[in-house]
Design a protein around this motif. Structure first.
Motif, PDB file in Angstrom:
ATOM      1  N   TYR A 400       0.741  -1.327   0.084  1.00  0.00           N
ATOM      2  CA  TYR A 400      -0.029   0.006   0.106  1.00  0.00           C
ATOM      3  C   TYR A 400       0.734   1.332   0.006  1.00  0.00           C
ATOM      4  O   TYR A 400       0.513   2.258  -0.685  1.00  0.00           O
ATOM      5  CB  TYR A 400      -0.942  -0.071   1.254  1.00  0.00           C
ATOM      6  CG  TYR A 400      -2.096  -0.963   0.860  1.00  0.00           C
ATOM      7  CD1 TYR A 400      -3.316  -0.468   0.159  1.00  0.00           C
ATOM      8  CD2 TYR A 400      -2.179  -2.176   1.763  1.00  0.00           C
ATOM      9  CE1 TYR A 400      -4.155  -1.255   0.018  1.00  0.00           C
ATOM     10  CE2 TYR A 400      -3.183  -2.860   1.367  1.00  0.00           C
ATOM     11  CZ  TYR A 400      -4.542  -2.526   0.470  1.00  0.00           C
ATOM     12  OH  TYR A 400      -5.424  -3.538   0.175  1.00  0.00           O
ATOM     13  N   HIS A 401       2.056   1.261   0.792  1.00  0.00           N
ATOM     14  CA  HIS A 401       2.869   2.330   1.003  1.00  0.00           C
ATOM     15  C   HIS A 401       3.313   2.779  -0.489  1.00  0.00           C
ATOM     16  O   HIS A 401       3.292   3.930  -1.076  1.00  0.00           O
ATOM     17  CB  HIS A 401       4.139   2.124   1.701  1.00  0.00           C
ATOM     18  CG  HIS A 401       4.998   3.089   1.837  1.00  0.00           C
ATOM     19  ND1 HIS A 401       5.015   3.748   3.148  1.00  0.00           N
ATOM     20  CD2 HIS A 401       5.893   3.478   1.017  1.00  0.00           C
ATOM     21  CE1 HIS A 401       6.173   4.816   2.928  1.00  0.00           C
ATOM     22  NE2 HIS A 401       6.503   4.714   1.738  1.00  0.00           N
ATOM     23  N   GLU A 402       4.025   1.690  -1.124  1.00  0.00           N
ATOM     24  CA  GLU A 402       4.429   1.998  -2.587  1.00  0.00           C
ATOM     25  C   GLU A 402       3.446   2.446  -3.628  1.00  0.00           C
ATOM     26  O   GLU A 402       3.576   3.155  -4.537  1.00  0.00           O
ATOM     27  CB  GLU A 402       5.277   0.816  -3.171  1.00  0.00           C
ATOM     28  CG  GLU A 402       6.411   0.448  -2.228  1.00  0.00           C
ATOM     29  CD  GLU A 402       7.334   1.470  -2.069  1.00  0.00           C
ATOM     30  OE1 GLU A 402       7.416   2.506  -2.918  1.00  0.00           O
ATOM     31  OE2 GLU A 402       8.155   1.392  -1.009  1.00  0.00           O
ATOM     32  N   ALA A 403       2.283   1.558  -3.392  1.00  0.00           N
ATOM     33  CA  ALA A 403       1.225   1.950  -4.297  1.00  0.00           C
ATOM     34  C   ALA A 403       0.816   3.498  -4.190  1.00  0.00           C
ATOM     35  O   ALA A 403       0.477   4.082  -5.179  1.00  0.00           O
ATOM     36  CB  ALA A 403       0.075   1.198  -4.163  1.00  0.00           C
ATOM     37  N   GLY A 404       0.969   3.849  -3.016  1.00  0.00           N
ATOM     38  CA  GLY A 404       0.599   5.405  -2.708  1.00  0.00           C
ATOM     39  C   GLY A 404       1.497   6.544  -3.337  1.00  0.00           C
ATOM     40  O   GLY A 404       0.755   7.223  -4.060  1.00  0.00           O
ATOM     41  N   HIS A 405       2.842   6.044  -3.440  1.00  0.00           N
ATOM     42  CA  HIS A 405       3.621   6.797  -3.774  1.00  0.00           C
ATOM     43  C   HIS A 405       3.353   6.691  -5.570  1.00  0.00           C
ATOM     44  O   HIS A 405       3.237   8.011  -6.320  1.00  0.00           O
ATOM     45  CB  HIS A 405       5.240   6.299  -3.857  1.00  0.00           C
ATOM     46  CG  HIS A 405       5.959   6.565  -2.717  1.00  0.00           C
ATOM     47  ND1 HIS A 405       5.940   7.935  -2.119  1.00  0.00           N
ATOM     48  CD2 HIS A 405       6.531   5.830  -1.821  1.00  0.00           C
ATOM     49  CE1 HIS A 405       6.467   7.792  -0.840  1.00  0.00           C
ATOM     50  NE2 HIS A 405       6.953   6.424  -0.637  1.00  0.00           N
ATOM     51  N   ALA A 406       3.129   5.530  -6.193  1.00  0.00           N
ATOM     52  CA  ALA A 406       2.976   5.626  -7.564  1.00  0.00           C
ATOM     53  C   ALA A 406       1.683   6.200  -7.950  1.00  0.00           C
ATOM     54  O   ALA A 406       1.692   7.029  -8.950  1.00  0.00           O
ATOM     55  CB  ALA A 406       3.123   4.138  -8.035  1.00  0.00           C
ATOM     56  N   THR A 474       7.257   3.244  10.295  1.00  0.00           N
ATOM     57  CA  THR A 474       8.676   3.950  10.326  1.00  0.00           C
ATOM     58  C   THR A 474       8.974   3.946   8.678  1.00  0.00           C
ATOM     59  O   THR A 474      10.059   4.521   8.370  1.00  0.00           O
ATOM     60  CB  THR A 474       9.787   3.200  11.110  1.00  0.00           C
ATOM     61  OG1 THR A 474       9.762   1.842  10.770  1.00  0.00           O
ATOM     62  CG2 THR A 474       9.467   3.509  12.581  1.00  0.00           C
ATOM     63  N   GLY A 475       8.384   3.276   7.835  1.00  0.00           N
ATOM     64  CA  GLY A 475       8.802   2.939   6.635  1.00  0.00           C
ATOM     65  C   GLY A 475       8.809   4.308   5.749  1.00  0.00           C
ATOM     66  O   GLY A 475       9.460   4.437   4.701  1.00  0.00           O
ATOM     67  N   ALA A 476       8.357   5.365   6.312  1.00  0.00           N
ATOM     68  CA  ALA A 476       8.103   6.620   5.519  1.00  0.00           C
ATOM     69  C   ALA A 476       9.335   7.516   5.894  1.00  0.00           C
ATOM     70  O   ALA A 476       9.448   8.831   5.363  1.00  0.00           O
ATOM     71  CB  ALA A 476       6.885   7.415   5.959  1.00  0.00           C
ATOM     72  N   SER A 478      12.581   8.034   5.327  1.00  0.00           N
ATOM     73  CA  SER A 478      13.293   8.777   4.262  1.00  0.00           C
ATOM     74  C   SER A 478      12.313   9.659   3.214  1.00  0.00           C
ATOM     75  O   SER A 478      13.019  10.745   2.818  1.00  0.00           O
ATOM     76  CB  SER A 478      14.140   7.625   3.599  1.00  0.00           C
ATOM     77  OG  SER A 478      13.325   6.974   2.795  1.00  0.00           O
ATOM     78  N   ASP A 479      11.030   9.314   3.034  1.00  0.00           N
ATOM     79  CA  ASP A 479      10.014  10.091   2.354  1.00  0.00           C
ATOM     80  C   ASP A 479      10.155  11.305   3.174  1.00  0.00           C
ATOM     81  O   ASP A 479       9.998  12.403   2.452  1.00  0.00           O
ATOM     82  CB  ASP A 479       8.774   9.392   2.271  1.00  0.00           C
ATOM     83  CG  ASP A 479       8.862   8.154   1.868  1.00  0.00           C
ATOM     84  OD1 ASP A 479       9.821   7.831   0.770  1.00  0.00           O
ATOM     85  OD2 ASP A 479       7.799   7.269   1.700  1.00  0.00           O
ATOM     86  N   LEU A 480      10.000  11.183   4.590  1.00  0.00           N
ATOM     87  CA  LEU A 480       9.589  12.560   5.211  1.00  0.00           C
ATOM     88  C   LEU A 480      10.997  13.457   4.941  1.00  0.00           C
ATOM     89  O   LEU A 480      10.770  15.041   4.771  1.00  0.00           O
ATOM     90  CB  LEU A 480       9.341  12.420   6.581  1.00  0.00           C
ATOM     91  CG  LEU A 480       7.848  11.683   6.670  1.00  0.00           C
ATOM     92  CD1 LEU A 480       7.864  11.335   8.178  1.00  0.00           C
ATOM     93  CD2 LEU A 480       6.811  12.285   5.946  1.00  0.00           C
TER      94      LEU A 480
HETATM   95 ZN    ZN Z   1       8.177   5.628   0.682  1.00  0.00          ZN
END
Ligand code: ZN
Ligand code: ADP
Length: 574
Positions: A400-406, A474-476, A478-480
């Motif tokens: 879901y996380h990666e799908a969100g970016h894409a 915590t997966g986000a 580096s995105d933040l």
């Molecule tokens: Zn990410």
């Protein structure tokens, strides 16, 4: 007496060091969770209150030592590499350290002379010089501007007299600067090859010496040799090692460095212009160099060697695949479009890895499958072979996380390209990735930057929508980091924020005028606002998010065609 004193001092140092190891501490319960999920690689077991553990992604932590009997077995059952420290008590330890110190001191002198010997002997390698007639511009793909600029230098080496007759003052030194692996060394070699003169390669770090004056004397030797050879190219890689900005108040360490740099500057102004000797230097960081190096008569020609653009990437891929059996299905043009930000050396590495994979599988040719595997390896390290350890939940979160970016990338602007989305975790600790390629253009608009922030926030937003506010991960992180970085420059240095106007805060900082509080608040507000927009955008396309995530869970990796297909079918239905 002295001995006792020493022991006392050393043991207090020892205790001090031990209590201040500065490692990240995690609660025991979290450690148990990591253990359950198979994320713990190594544990250092002893009788102390805390134990050190190392996770799969090589992060180090300490946690409480339960000191229970079955603890070691528990670790072993979870495939943890248990390292037991030998039970040396704190009383004996200082003694051992002391003994080591005495021995160390004893050998110190011996080693110094060994070091000097080594330095002396490596000096002779400078004297040999290297003929590099084989390497020429044909071996450098792309880098067109740099090559054009170097053509002139080559002509100067070949015909210095003509330049003299016309009274042209040509640069003595050429500085190539740019990211690692972009072909700076290759270009320097090619200059020597094209001009058909000897090539003297040295590394800036060779001149950083233990013995006072040796660095400077090595510089003089180098130039002496080059002068004796007549026309030649001297190549100094990593010039920043000797060419760092000099400090006015010299401490003993940098004084030696300054002496080396001064010797280089003196030698460079010393030789005659019509000798046909050219010094090429390379660095990844031009900003740390001493200005004196960049003045006329020194490295006054500065050439940027950039990361290759799509066409250059295609040329480099073509060049390095010439000697490899590529199956017809491998499309180098497509590969070039998927390798943004790859340096020449990374591209070369990609083809090499693909070839190694093909050989390992005893294939006759390199196929797309091999290329894909190699691509992944070069980008994020080896695929984790054993994927069973990732529990279903983690996999879902990543999807879901990666799908969100894409999806955000595609929803904001249809022309945004998302070439690959993957939820395959790697040994380097990356859970997955979504590779979106920004449109190739010279300037970025404010809208582009805002979009990039939203794309970065898309992962966290998707997590929140699907799993709830309390279950964000915590997966986000580096995105933040990325989103904050963009927002901060947009407001603080690029003059794109209405409230802050055109002011550039780095100028204020340089004058020691502090403005941090307001900018922090403004950056936070901007991020919050964009995050809200991102959440709403995703919520409005919840079905699409669901579909992309499901397809990711099924196939682990999807590409641009898949994403477009999913989006198009949805649009056709609604
Ligand atoms: Zn990410
Ligand atoms: P740098 O000195 O900038 O760190 P190198 O010149 O050492 O980079 O490049 C390392 C390798 O990468 C080269 O030997 C070559 O195989 C490959 N490479 C890099 N740039 C190019 C290029 N423009 N064309 C062809 N090969 C390249």
């Amino acid at each position: 007496m002295l001995l006792i004193l020493l022991i006392a001092i050393i043991s207090s140092i020892f205790v001090f060091v031990k209590n201040n190891s500065g490692e990240n501490e995690i609660p025991y319960t979290l450690f148990l969770m990591h253990l359950e999920n198979g994320l713990v690689e190594e544990a250092y077991l002893d009788e102390s209150a805390k134990i050190k553990i190392i996770l799969d992604n090589s992060n180090e932590f300490v946690t409480d030592n339960p000191r229970t009997e079955g603890f070691k077995e528990l670790l072993l059952m979870h495939d943890v590499n248990v390292i037991e420290k030998s039970q040396i008590s704190n009383q004996i330890m200082p003694l051992i350290i002391l003994a080591a110190l005495v021995f160390g001191l004893f050998y110190f002198r011996k080693n110094i002379s060994k070091q000097a010997e080594k330095e002396m002997s490596s000096m002779s390698s400078i004297e040999s010089g290297e003929y590099n007639t084989q390497i020429g511009f044909k071996d450098v793909a792309g880098n067109e501007e740099a090559k054009a600029s170097l053509e002139e230098i080559i002509d100067f080496i070949k015909n210095p007299k003509i330049y003299k007759e016309f009274g042209v003052r040509l640069p003595r030194g050429v500085l190539l600067y740019g990211s690692p692996g972009t072909g700076k060394t290759l270009l320097a070699k090619a200059v020597a090859g094209e001009a058909n003169v000897p090539f003297y390669p040295v590394n800036g770090s060779d001149f950083v010496q233990v013995y006072a004056g040796l660095g400077a004397s090595r510089i003089r030797d180098l130039f002496k040799k080059a002068k004796e050879a007549g026309k030649s190219v001297i190549f100094i890689d990593e010039i920043d090692c000797i060419g760092k900005k000099r400090k006015s108040s010299s401490v003993s360490g940098s004084e030696e460095g300054d002496r080396t740099l001064n010797a280089l500057l003196a030698e460079m102004s010393g030789f005659k212009e019509n000798e046909g000797i050219v010094i090429v230097a390379a660095t990844n960081r031009i900003d740390v160099l001493d200005e004196a190096l960049l003045r006329p008569g020194r490295f006054d020609r500065q050439i940027e060697v950039e990361l290759p653009d799509i066409n250059a990437r295609y040329e480099i891929l073509k060049l390095h695949s010439k000697n490899k059996p590529l199956n017809n299905e491998v499309d180098l043009r497509k590969l070039a479009s998927e390798t943004m930000y790859f340096s020449g050396s990374k591209l070369e590495n990609l083809l090499n890895e693909a070839a190694m994979i093909a050989i390992k599988l005893r294939a006759k040719e390199i196929t797309n499958e091999h290329m894909n595997k190699a691509y992944y390896k070069v980008l994020v390290g080896d695929e984790k072979l054993d994927r069973t350890y990732i529990n279903k939940k983690d996999k879902e979160i990543t999807a879901y996380h990666e799908a969100g970016h894409a999806l955000i990338a595609k929803l904001i602007d249809k022309t945004n390209r998302v070439t690959k989305v993957s939820i395959i975790p790697s040994t380097k600790g990356v859970g997955g990735f979504s590779l979106n390629i920004p449109v190739d253009k010279m300037y970025k608009t404010k809208k582009d930057l805002l979009s990039n922030i939203m794309i970065a926030l898309g992962g966290r937003a998707a997590e929140e929508i699907v799993f709830g506010k309390d279950n964000i991960t915590t997966g986000a992180s580096s995105d933040l980091e990325k989103a904050t970085d963009i927002a901060l420059s947009l407001i603080g240095t690029l003059g794109m924020d209405d409230d802050f106007g055109l002011i550039n805060l780095s100028v204020l900082m340089s004058k020691d005028i502090r403005e941090d509080k307001n900018i922090v608040m403004r950056t936070k507000d901007t991020l919050d606002e964009l995050y809200c927009q991102t959440v709403i955008t995703l919520k409005n396309s919840r079905d699409l998010l669901e579909k992309i995530a499901q397809e990711l869970l099924l196939n682990e990796t999807i590409d641009e065609n898949d994403i477009n297909r999913i989006i198009n079918t949805f649009e056709a239905v609604s």
